[in-house]
Motif scaffolding. Structure first.
Motif, PDB file in Angstrom:
ATOM      1  N   ILE A 121       1.308  -4.299  -3.944  1.00 29.68           N
ATOM      2  CA  ILE A 121       0.998  -5.127  -2.772  1.00 29.68           C
ATOM      3  C   ILE A 121       2.206  -5.998  -2.427  1.00 29.68           C
ATOM      4  CG2 ILE A 121      -0.427  -7.035  -1.944  1.00 29.68           C
ATOM      5  CD1 ILE A 121      -2.730  -5.744  -3.626  1.00 29.68           C
ATOM      6  N   THR A 122       2.793  -6.617  -3.435  1.00 28.09           N
ATOM      7  CA  THR A 122       3.977  -7.450  -3.218  1.00 28.09           C
ATOM      8  C   THR A 122       5.122  -6.627  -2.652  1.00 28.09           C
ATOM      9  OG1 THR A 122       3.314  -8.918  -5.016  1.00 28.09           O
ATOM     10  CG2 THR A 122       5.615  -8.996  -4.352  1.00 28.09           C
ATOM     11  N   THR A 123       5.320  -5.436  -3.180  1.00 29.80           N
ATOM     12  CA  THR A 123       6.376  -4.547  -2.681  1.00 29.80           C
ATOM     13  C   THR A 123       6.160  -4.245  -1.209  1.00 29.80           C
ATOM     14  OG1 THR A 123       6.772  -3.565  -4.850  1.00 29.80           O
ATOM     15  CG2 THR A 123       7.457  -2.277  -2.938  1.00 29.80           C
ATOM     16  N   HIS A 124       4.921  -3.945  -0.829  1.00 28.98           N
ATOM     17  CA  HIS A 124       4.641  -3.638   0.579  1.00 28.98           C
ATOM     18  C   HIS A 124       4.894  -4.837   1.482  1.00 28.98           C
ATOM     19  CE1 HIS A 124       3.209   0.485   0.626  1.00 28.98           C
ATOM     20  NE2 HIS A 124       2.769   0.252  -0.590  1.00 28.98           N
ATOM     21  N   ILE A 125       4.547  -6.013   1.032  1.00 27.58           N
ATOM     22  CA  ILE A 125       4.812  -7.218   1.822  1.00 27.58           C
ATOM     23  C   ILE A 125       6.316  -7.402   1.992  1.00 27.58           C
ATOM     24  CG2 ILE A 125       4.678  -9.740   1.822  1.00 27.58           C
ATOM     25  CD1 ILE A 125       1.915  -9.387   0.435  1.00 27.58           C
ATOM     26  N   ASN A 126       7.056  -7.250   0.902  1.00 29.43           N
ATOM     27  CA  ASN A 126       8.517  -7.392   0.966  1.00 29.43           C
ATOM     28  C   ASN A 126       9.144  -6.344   1.879  1.00 29.43           C
ATOM     29  OD1 ASN A 126       8.395  -9.573  -0.762  1.00 29.43           O
ATOM     30  ND2 ASN A 126       8.832  -8.354  -2.581  1.00 29.43           N
ATOM     31  N   ILE A 127       8.628  -5.143   1.845  1.00 29.79           N
ATOM     32  CA  ILE A 127       9.148  -4.076   2.705  1.00 29.79           C
ATOM     33  C   ILE A 127       8.910  -4.416   4.171  1.00 29.79           C
ATOM     34  CG2 ILE A 127       8.695  -1.697   3.447  1.00 29.79           C
ATOM     35  CD1 ILE A 127       8.398  -1.056   0.413  1.00 29.79           C
ATOM     36  N   MET A 128       7.719  -4.903   4.473  1.00 23.62           N
ATOM     37  CA  MET A 128       7.428  -5.271   5.860  1.00 23.62           C
ATOM     38  C   MET A 128       8.383  -6.359   6.331  1.00 23.62           C
ATOM     39  SD  MET A 128       5.077  -3.236   6.831  1.00 23.62           S
ATOM     40  CE  MET A 128       4.509  -3.984   8.327  1.00 23.62           C
ATOM     41  N   ASN A 129       8.640  -7.341   5.486  1.00 17.91           N
ATOM     42  CA  ASN A 129       9.590  -8.398   5.838  1.00 17.91           C
ATOM     43  C   ASN A 129      10.976  -7.822   6.069  1.00 17.91           C
ATOM     44  OD1 ASN A 129       7.904 -10.655   5.803  1.00 17.91           O
ATOM     45  ND2 ASN A 129       8.122 -10.895   3.601  1.00 17.91           N
ATOM     46  N   THR A 130      11.420  -6.976   5.171  1.00 18.04           N
ATOM     47  CA  THR A 130      12.754  -6.380   5.263  1.00 18.04           C
ATOM     48  C   THR A 130      12.894  -5.538   6.525  1.00 18.04           C
ATOM     49  OG1 THR A 130      12.975  -6.343   2.862  1.00 18.04           O
ATOM     50  CG2 THR A 130      14.387  -4.835   4.097  1.00 18.04           C
ATOM     51  N   MET A 131      11.900  -4.730   6.812  1.00 12.79           N
ATOM     52  CA  MET A 131      11.985  -3.850   7.982  1.00 12.79           C
ATOM     53  C   MET A 131      11.951  -4.642   9.289  1.00 12.79           C
ATOM     54  SD  MET A 131      12.641  -1.064   6.630  1.00 12.79           S
ATOM     55  CE  MET A 131      12.726  -0.129   8.140  1.00 12.79           C
ATOM     56  N   ARG A 132      11.187  -5.704   9.324  1.00 14.27           N
ATOM     57  CA  ARG A 132      11.167  -6.534  10.537  1.00 14.27           C
ATOM     58  C   ARG A 132      12.522  -7.196  10.762  1.00 14.27           C
ATOM     59  NH1 ARG A 132       5.457  -7.467   9.272  1.00 14.27           N
ATOM     60  NH2 ARG A 132       4.299  -6.530  10.976  1.00 14.27           N
TER      61      ARG A 132
ATOM     62  N   HIS B 146      16.277   0.836   5.525  1.00 12.00           N
ATOM     63  CA  HIS B 146      15.139   1.749   5.504  1.00 12.00           C
ATOM     64  C   HIS B 146      15.172   2.614   4.241  1.00 12.00           C
ATOM     65  CE1 HIS B 146      11.833   3.995   7.208  1.00 12.00           C
ATOM     66  NE2 HIS B 146      12.471   5.113   6.917  1.00 12.00           N
ATOM     67  N   LEU B 147      16.323   3.160   3.906  1.00 11.52           N
ATOM     68  CA  LEU B 147      16.449   3.982   2.700  1.00 11.52           C
ATOM     69  C   LEU B 147      16.177   3.164   1.434  1.00 11.52           C
ATOM     70  CD1 LEU B 147      19.570   6.088   3.686  1.00 11.52           C
ATOM     71  CD2 LEU B 147      17.192   6.874   3.544  1.00 11.52           C
ATOM     72  N   THR B 148      16.655   1.948   1.419  1.00 10.49           N
ATOM     73  CA  THR B 148      16.422   1.073   0.263  1.00 10.49           C
ATOM     74  C   THR B 148      14.933   0.790   0.086  1.00 10.49           C
ATOM     75  OG1 THR B 148      18.595   0.064   0.504  1.00 10.49           O
ATOM     76  CG2 THR B 148      16.957  -1.188  -0.740  1.00 10.49           C
ATOM     77  N   THR B 149      14.245   0.535   1.191  1.00  7.30           N
ATOM     78  CA  THR B 149      12.813   0.261   1.087  1.00  7.30           C
ATOM     79  C   THR B 149      12.040   1.505   0.678  1.00  7.30           C
ATOM     80  OG1 THR B 149      12.462   0.598   3.457  1.00  7.30           O
ATOM     81  CG2 THR B 149      12.850  -1.659   2.725  1.00  7.30           C
ATOM     82  N   MET B 150      12.453   2.667   1.159  1.00  9.40           N
ATOM     83  CA  MET B 150      11.791   3.907   0.745  1.00  9.40           C
ATOM     84  C   MET B 150      11.957   4.130  -0.756  1.00  9.40           C
ATOM     85  SD  MET B 150      12.679   6.314   4.058  1.00  9.40           S
ATOM     86  CE  MET B 150      12.578   7.801   3.126  1.00  9.40           C
TER      87      MET B 150
ATOM     88  N   ALA C 263      12.293   1.790  -2.961  1.00  5.97           N
ATOM     89  CA  ALA C 263      11.424   0.802  -3.620  1.00  5.97           C
ATOM     90  C   ALA C 263       9.981   1.290  -3.659  1.00  5.97           C
ATOM     91  CB  ALA C 263      11.516  -0.544  -2.911  1.00  5.97           C
ATOM     92  N   VAL C 264       9.531   1.920  -2.572  1.00  7.17           N
ATOM     93  CA  VAL C 264       8.169   2.453  -2.525  1.00  7.17           C
ATOM     94  C   VAL C 264       8.001   3.541  -3.574  1.00  7.17           C
ATOM     95  CG1 VAL C 264       6.538   3.799  -1.142  1.00  7.17           C
ATOM     96  CG2 VAL C 264       7.708   1.837  -0.135  1.00  7.17           C
ATOM     97  N   VAL C 265       8.953   4.447  -3.649  1.00  8.71           N
ATOM     98  CA  VAL C 265       8.865   5.532  -4.628  1.00  8.71           C
ATOM     99  C   VAL C 265       8.847   4.966  -6.044  1.00  8.71           C
ATOM    100  CG1 VAL C 265      10.094   7.518  -5.602  1.00  8.71           C
ATOM    101  CG2 VAL C 265       9.861   7.289  -3.126  1.00  8.71           C
TER     102      VAL C 265
ATOM    103  N   ALA D 205       5.596   3.767 -10.911  1.00  7.93           N
ATOM    104  CA  ALA D 205       5.121   2.793 -11.902  1.00  7.93           C
ATOM    105  C   ALA D 205       3.594   2.715 -11.883  1.00  7.93           C
ATOM    106  CB  ALA D 205       5.736   1.429 -11.634  1.00  7.93           C
ATOM    107  N   LEU D 206       3.018   2.673 -10.687  1.00  7.84           N
ATOM    108  CA  LEU D 206       1.558   2.631 -10.566  1.00  7.84           C
ATOM    109  C   LEU D 206       0.943   3.882 -11.174  1.00  7.84           C
ATOM    110  CD1 LEU D 206      -1.052   1.299  -9.538  1.00  7.84           C
ATOM    111  CD2 LEU D 206      -0.623   2.413  -7.330  1.00  7.84           C
ATOM    112  N   PHE D 207       1.516   5.040 -10.877  1.00 12.34           N
ATOM    113  CA  PHE D 207       0.989   6.291 -11.407  1.00 12.34           C
ATOM    114  C   PHE D 207       1.083   6.330 -12.929  1.00 12.34           C
ATOM    115  CE2 PHE D 207       1.661  10.765 -12.678  1.00 12.34           C
ATOM    116  CZ  PHE D 207       0.376  11.217 -12.418  1.00 12.34           C
ATOM    117  N   GLN D 208       2.210   5.883 -13.471  1.00 15.07           N
ATOM    118  CA  GLN D 208       2.374   5.869 -14.932  1.00 15.07           C
ATOM    119  C   GLN D 208       1.336   4.962 -15.586  1.00 15.07           C
ATOM    120  OE1 GLN D 208       4.253   8.761 -15.830  1.00 15.07           O
ATOM    121  NE2 GLN D 208       4.164   7.383 -17.543  1.00 15.07           N
TER     122      GLN D 208
END
Length: 131
Positions: A65-76, A90-94, A96-98, A103-106
């Motif tokens: 959730i924190t990652t998604h919030i940070n990504i939204m801030n970065t992209m804006r 954009h590539l950096t945020t992608m 981060a998502v991966v 990590a979530l999957f593990q």
């Protein structure tokens, strides 16, 4: 009904991420997600032997959730930059998502291996909500 409330909270948090918000304004929403995860832990009847794996999984959800919030801030912010910088952001945020999804999957995999056949379906539904 709690599930819908949490999903709405997560969507609201992501939608508000571009505002000049501070953590204090997000705290009640984060607390709602934490309460939801606690409720799910209770519903799953997580044992003391499973608790460490559960805590890692729940933390990975919060990190996502924190990652998604940070990504939204970065992209804006990147919208106002030149195309080269915007693409780099954009590539950096992608990436981060991966990284966060892995990590979530593990953490989910580790938890899943420790669950009973009764617990697994409910945990799988929970995982699907946050992936």
């Amino acid at each position: 009904e709690r599930r819908e409330e949490v999903l709405a909270t997560v969507n609201r948090m992501e939608g508000m991420a571009g505002d000049s918000m501070n953590f204090a304004r997000l705290a009640p929403d984060i607390e709602a997600v934490e309460r939801y995860l606690y409720d799910q832990m209770q519903r799953l009847n997580i044992t003391s032997a499973q608790e460490k794996a559960w805590n890692s999984f729940a933390q990975a959800i919060m990190n996502q959730i924190t990652t998604h919030i940070n990504i939204m801030n970065t992209m804006r912010k990147a919208m106002n930059e030149n195309p080269m910088d915007r693409t780099e952001q954009h590539l950096t945020t992608m990436e981060a998502v991966v990284k966060q999804r892995r990590a979530l999957f593990q953490d989910f995999r580790t938890l899943h291996e420790q669950l009973t056949s009764v617990q697994k379906p409910m945990a799988e539904r929970l995982y699907a909500e946050f992936q």
